[in-house]
Design a protein around this motif. Structure first.
Motif, PDB file in Angstrom:
ATOM      1  N   GLU A 121       0.796  -0.947   0.331  1.00 58.28           N
ATOM      2  CA  GLU A 121      -0.137   0.125   0.318  1.00 58.28           C
ATOM      3  C   GLU A 121       1.136   1.327   0.416  1.00 58.28           C
ATOM      4  O   GLU A 121       1.820   1.572   0.701  1.00 58.28           O
ATOM      5  CB  GLU A 121      -0.769   0.007   0.924  1.00 58.28           C
ATOM      6  N   ILE A 122       0.768   1.971  -0.653  1.00 58.53           N
ATOM      7  CA  ILE A 122       1.547   2.834  -1.004  1.00 58.53           C
ATOM      8  C   ILE A 122       0.078   4.928  -0.322  1.00 58.53           C
ATOM      9  O   ILE A 122      -0.699   4.722  -0.991  1.00 58.53           O
ATOM     10  CB  ILE A 122       1.425   3.857  -2.248  1.00 58.53           C
ATOM     11  N   LYS A 123       1.065   5.161   0.833  1.00 54.88           N
ATOM     12  CA  LYS A 123       0.248   5.800   1.753  1.00 54.88           C
ATOM     13  C   LYS A 123       0.168   7.325   0.716  1.00 54.88           C
ATOM     14  O   LYS A 123       1.444   7.813   0.665  1.00 54.88           O
ATOM     15  CB  LYS A 123       0.674   5.778   2.139  1.00 54.88           C
ATOM     16  N   THR A 124      -0.974   8.504   0.499  1.00 55.15           N
ATOM     17  CA  THR A 124      -1.036   9.220   0.000  1.00 55.15           C
ATOM     18  C   THR A 124      -2.290  10.372   0.976  1.00 55.15           C
ATOM     19  O   THR A 124      -2.509  10.041   1.702  1.00 55.15           O
ATOM     20  CB  THR A 124      -1.452   9.799  -1.557  1.00 55.15           C
ATOM     21  N   ARG A 125      -1.984  11.574   0.826  1.00 55.73           N
ATOM     22  CA  ARG A 125      -2.764  12.434   1.500  1.00 55.73           C
ATOM     23  C   ARG A 125      -4.620  12.247   1.424  1.00 55.73           C
ATOM     24  O   ARG A 125      -5.202  11.812   2.417  1.00 55.73           O
ATOM     25  CB  ARG A 125      -3.023  13.608   1.114  1.00 55.73           C
ATOM     26  N   LYS A 126      -5.084  11.860   0.365  1.00 55.76           N
ATOM     27  CA  LYS A 126      -6.549  11.210  -0.294  1.00 55.76           C
ATOM     28  C   LYS A 126      -6.318   9.710  -0.127  1.00 55.76           C
ATOM     29  O   LYS A 126      -8.118   9.261  -0.077  1.00 55.76           O
ATOM     30  CB  LYS A 126      -6.473  12.114  -1.383  1.00 55.76           C
ATOM     31  N   LYS A 127      -5.567   8.923  -0.158  1.00 52.43           N
ATOM     32  CA  LYS A 127      -6.350   7.338  -0.757  1.00 52.43           C
ATOM     33  C   LYS A 127      -4.688   6.654  -0.265  1.00 52.43           C
ATOM     34  O   LYS A 127      -4.032   6.925  -0.235  1.00 52.43           O
ATOM     35  CB  LYS A 127      -6.790   7.692  -2.113  1.00 52.43           C
ATOM     36  N   LEU A 128      -5.230   5.162  -0.012  1.00 51.29           N
ATOM     37  CA  LEU A 128      -3.771   4.187  -0.286  1.00 51.29           C
ATOM     38  C   LEU A 128      -4.357   3.526  -1.548  1.00 51.29           C
ATOM     39  O   LEU A 128      -4.929   3.098  -2.088  1.00 51.29           O
ATOM     40  CB  LEU A 128      -4.444   3.300   0.393  1.00 51.29           C
ATOM     41  N   VAL A 129      -2.702   3.683  -2.374  1.00 51.72           N
ATOM     42  CA  VAL A 129      -2.845   3.139  -3.306  1.00 51.72           C
ATOM     43  C   VAL A 129      -2.103   1.836  -3.350  1.00 51.72           C
ATOM     44  O   VAL A 129      -1.592   1.705  -3.020  1.00 51.72           O
ATOM     45  CB  VAL A 129      -1.771   3.886  -4.433  1.00 51.72           C
ATOM     46  N   GLU A 130      -2.528   0.222  -4.129  1.00 48.75           N
ATOM     47  CA  GLU A 130      -2.200  -0.514  -4.130  1.00 48.75           C
ATOM     48  C   GLU A 130      -2.605  -1.061  -5.101  1.00 48.75           C
ATOM     49  O   GLU A 130      -2.753  -1.053  -6.271  1.00 48.75           O
ATOM     50  CB  GLU A 130      -3.148  -1.531  -3.197  1.00 48.75           C
ATOM     51  N   PRO A 131      -1.313  -2.193  -6.069  1.00 50.00           N
ATOM     52  CA  PRO A 131      -0.439  -2.522  -6.986  1.00 50.00           C
ATOM     53  C   PRO A 131      -1.934  -3.852  -7.049  1.00 50.00           C
ATOM     54  O   PRO A 131      -1.669  -4.379  -6.047  1.00 50.00           O
ATOM     55  CB  PRO A 131       1.439  -3.066  -6.782  1.00 50.00           C
ATOM     56  N   ARG A 132      -1.836  -3.904  -8.527  1.00 51.76           N
ATOM     57  CA  ARG A 132      -2.894  -4.593  -8.807  1.00 51.76           C
ATOM     58  C   ARG A 132      -2.576  -5.728  -9.374  1.00 51.76           C
ATOM     59  O   ARG A 132      -3.600  -6.615 -10.072  1.00 51.76           O
ATOM     60  CB  ARG A 132      -4.118  -4.301  -9.486  1.00 51.76           C
ATOM     61  N   THR A 133      -1.234  -5.756  -9.835  1.00 54.29           N
ATOM     62  CA  THR A 133      -0.712  -6.958 -10.296  1.00 54.29           C
ATOM     63  C   THR A 133       0.773  -7.320  -9.985  1.00 54.29           C
ATOM     64  O   THR A 133       1.136  -6.369  -9.611  1.00 54.29           O
ATOM     65  CB  THR A 133      -0.518  -6.873 -12.658  1.00 54.29           C
ATOM     66  N   ASP A 134       1.145  -8.284 -10.643  1.00 49.96           N
ATOM     67  CA  ASP A 134       2.610  -8.976  -9.966  1.00 49.96           C
ATOM     68  C   ASP A 134       3.572  -7.749 -10.543  1.00 49.96           C
ATOM     69  O   ASP A 134       4.329  -7.663  -9.628  1.00 49.96           O
ATOM     70  CB  ASP A 134       3.116 -10.301 -10.397  1.00 49.96           C
ATOM     71  N   ALA A 135       3.424  -7.883 -11.234  1.00 47.34           N
ATOM     72  CA  ALA A 135       4.627  -6.584 -12.137  1.00 47.34           C
ATOM     73  C   ALA A 135       4.079  -5.597 -11.493  1.00 47.34           C
ATOM     74  O   ALA A 135       5.049  -3.997 -11.892  1.00 47.34           O
ATOM     75  CB  ALA A 135       3.937  -6.536 -13.940  1.00 47.34           C
ATOM     76  N   GLN A 136       2.953  -4.884 -11.069  1.00 39.92           N
ATOM     77  CA  GLN A 136       2.750  -3.375 -10.680  1.00 39.92           C
ATOM     78  C   GLN A 136       3.788  -3.545  -9.736  1.00 39.92           C
ATOM     79  O   GLN A 136       4.596  -2.213  -8.971  1.00 39.92           O
ATOM     80  CB  GLN A 136       1.606  -3.228 -10.905  1.00 39.92           C
ATOM     81  N   LYS A 137       3.437  -4.547  -8.772  1.00 37.27           N
ATOM     82  CA  LYS A 137       4.146  -4.997  -7.739  1.00 37.27           C
ATOM     83  C   LYS A 137       5.746  -4.500  -7.413  1.00 37.27           C
ATOM     84  O   LYS A 137       6.254  -3.701  -6.869  1.00 37.27           O
ATOM     85  CB  LYS A 137       3.948  -6.158  -6.855  1.00 37.27           C
ATOM     86  N   ALA A 138       6.007  -5.114  -8.430  1.00 32.63           N
ATOM     87  CA  ALA A 138       7.246  -5.355  -8.909  1.00 32.63           C
ATOM     88  C   ALA A 138       8.483  -3.775  -9.381  1.00 32.63           C
ATOM     89  O   ALA A 138       9.139  -3.973  -8.910  1.00 32.63           O
ATOM     90  CB  ALA A 138       8.380  -6.649  -9.616  1.00 32.63           C
ATOM     91  N   TYR A 139       7.299  -3.073 -10.110  1.00 36.92           N
ATOM     92  CA  TYR A 139       7.361  -1.745  -9.786  1.00 36.92           C
ATOM     93  C   TYR A 139       7.560  -0.967  -9.186  1.00 36.92           C
ATOM     94  O   TYR A 139       8.978   0.008  -9.337  1.00 36.92           O
ATOM     95  CB  TYR A 139       6.308  -1.922 -10.937  1.00 36.92           C
ATOM     96  N   VAL A 140       6.608  -1.252  -8.267  1.00 38.04           N
ATOM     97  CA  VAL A 140       6.156  -0.114  -6.761  1.00 38.04           C
ATOM     98  C   VAL A 140       8.313  -0.405  -6.361  1.00 38.04           C
ATOM     99  O   VAL A 140       8.301   0.380  -5.848  1.00 38.04           O
ATOM    100  CB  VAL A 140       5.048  -0.778  -6.193  1.00 38.04           C
ATOM    101  N   ARG A 141       8.344  -1.603  -5.866  1.00 37.31           N
ATOM    102  CA  ARG A 141       9.635  -1.894  -5.477  1.00 37.31           C
ATOM    103  C   ARG A 141      10.483  -1.454  -6.199  1.00 37.31           C
ATOM    104  O   ARG A 141      11.527  -1.264  -5.334  1.00 37.31           O
ATOM    105  CB  ARG A 141       9.569  -4.095  -5.119  1.00 37.31           C
ATOM    106  N   SER A 142      10.709  -1.678  -6.689  1.00 41.33           N
ATOM    107  CA  SER A 142      12.020  -1.078  -7.814  1.00 41.33           C
ATOM    108  C   SER A 142      11.873   0.547  -7.916  1.00 41.33           C
ATOM    109  O   SER A 142      13.031   1.090  -7.561  1.00 41.33           O
ATOM    110  CB  SER A 142      11.878  -1.368  -8.962  1.00 41.33           C
ATOM    111  N   LEU A 143      10.628   1.405  -8.009  1.00 44.25           N
ATOM    112  CA  LEU A 143      10.693   2.419  -7.517  1.00 44.25           C
ATOM    113  C   LEU A 143      11.207   3.093  -5.910  1.00 44.25           C
ATOM    114  O   LEU A 143      12.162   4.279  -5.756  1.00 44.25           O
ATOM    115  CB  LEU A 143       9.519   3.264  -7.409  1.00 44.25           C
ATOM    116  N   TYR A 144      10.836   1.776  -5.442  1.00 41.16           N
ATOM    117  CA  TYR A 144      11.236   1.897  -3.683  1.00 41.16           C
ATOM    118  C   TYR A 144      13.146   1.757  -4.003  1.00 41.16           C
ATOM    119  O   TYR A 144      13.426   2.572  -2.412  1.00 41.16           O
ATOM    120  CB  TYR A 144      11.148   1.583  -2.779  1.00 41.16           C
ATOM    121  N   GLU A 145      13.719   1.042  -4.306  1.00 40.45           N
ATOM    122  CA  GLU A 145      15.365   0.403  -3.837  1.00 40.45           C
ATOM    123  C   GLU A 145      16.167   1.670  -5.104  1.00 40.45           C
ATOM    124  O   GLU A 145      16.980   0.852  -4.808  1.00 40.45           O
ATOM    125  CB  GLU A 145      15.270  -0.961  -4.225  1.00 40.45           C
ATOM    126  N   ASN A 146      16.120   1.097  -6.256  1.00 41.77           N
ATOM    127  CA  ASN A 146      16.663   2.166  -7.075  1.00 41.77           C
ATOM    128  C   ASN A 146      16.374   3.682  -7.427  1.00 41.77           C
ATOM    129  O   ASN A 146      15.678   4.544  -7.155  1.00 41.77           O
ATOM    130  CB  ASN A 146      16.538   1.042  -8.592  1.00 41.77           C
TER     131      ASN A 146
END
Length: 336
Positions: A121-146
């Motif tokens: 879950e990605i917390k923002t002021r208005k909503k929680l954003v949740e990746p909806r596929t495995d590729a999206q989840k891997a992408y979000v992880r990459s954004l935090y790690e790289n």
């Protein structure tokens, strides 16, 4: 909170049927959705039949489909136990992720810990954003790690939306001081002529998708104030020349429309304490004929450089209307 924290659901298998008990009838109503629309969505997605019997749901179908449907239902029920709503997009996410997410997600200050369990879950002021596929989840992880990450794939796969969500999350968490969003100001196959107004009026139509994403994550007054204070900037790619972008989360959207020189110029703006994300779709290049795409060159030259993440999406990751995925598939088959 696990389902079993109230009354453990009892699974009974008889032939081709799985029977699951959900103790709280009020939550079961929300789980089923208005006119059982959530159940219909699961039935359609997995090829099962779900019958409600009091506070039990009976699942009929193949062994694999029954097991997956049970996992999806239990994951959605846990979500309701945590006090969160269940909408159609949440059902879609569990169907895509196999109902396997069991973690409680990210909290302030532990961005990478969100990946130790299942749910992200990605917390923002208005909503929680949740990746909806495995590729999206891997992408979000990459954004935090790289410090530099690429998201490449067709329209509708959440490349830009998730990048902006992570940027807002990092900004609110104090990990960066600014958010800078950019796009090449290239017309999509049609000549619009001269646009009226000042420079902002001329470039804003090209930047509108970035404004749309920000409006989903930040209240209007706060967003306007941050833009006024230059803590959030939205500008054409050409405006990046000569700058050093330090302590900032920087997104280049529609990067397939950047030339090779523009791409090199943009990537070399990376400053101390910053993160960069480059998103694009190799099938939608609007550059003049004969002008190579800077995204393709960057992919070729940088794919083996340590510390740079490349993440790829396909039509299976499209999270817009289901027809979008079918349209993308049809065009890919014709091109192939």
């Amino acid at each position: 909170m696990a389902i079993g924290a109230l009354t453990p659901p009892q699974d009974e298998q008889t032939g081709s049927e799985v029977l699951i008990e959900f103790p709280d009838n009020r939550l079961l109503i929300d789980l089923c959705g208005e006119h059982d629309r959530h159940l219909v969505q699961i039935e359609s997605g997995l090829g099962v039949q779900i019958v409600r019997r009091g506070n039990h749901l009976s699942i009929l179908g193949s062994d694999e489909a029954r097991t997956q449907a049970a996992g999806v239902l239990e994951a959605l029920y846990e979500r309701l136990q945590e006090g969160r709503a269940v909408e159609a997009q949440d059902v879609d996410r569990e169907l895509r992720m196999g109902g396997s997410d069991t973690d409680t997600g990210a909290r302030d200050g532990d961005q990478l810990e969100m990946f130790t369990g299942g749910k992200v879950e990605i917390k923002t002021r208005k909503k929680l954003v949740e990746p909806r596929t495995d590729a999206q989840k891997a992408y979000v992880r990459s954004l935090y790690e790289n410090e530099l990450a690429f998201g490449i794939g067709p329209a509708g796969t959440g490349k830009t939306y998730l990048a902006v969500a992570v940027g807002v999350n990092m900004f609110l968490g104090g990990l960066v001081d600014r958010i800078i969003l950019s796009r090449p100001a290239v017309e999509a196959g049609e000549k619009l002529g001269y646009l009226p107004g000042d420079m902002k009026d001329k470039v804003d139509p090209y930047m509108q998708p970035l404004y749309d994403a920000l409006n989903d994550f930040l209240p209007g007054k706060q967003l306007a104030k941050l833009i006024e204070d230059k803590r959030i900037e939205i500008a054409p790619l050409a405006f990046m020349r000569g700058r050093t972008l330090s302590n900032a989360f920087v997104v280049l959207d529609e990067a397939q429309n950047a030339t090779t020189m523009q791409m090199k110029m943009f990537l070399t703006r990376l400053g101390e304490g910053s993160r960069m994300v480059v998103t694009g779709d190799r099938t939608q290049v609007d550059l003049p004929r004969g002008v190579p795409s800077g995204l393709a060159d960057a992919e070729r030259l940088l794919s083996k450089v340590p510390g740079i993440g490349f993440n790829y999406f396909t039509a299976k990751d499209v999270v817009r209307h289901p027809l979008v995925a079918a349209i993308i598939d049809a065009y890919e088959v014709d091109a192939g």
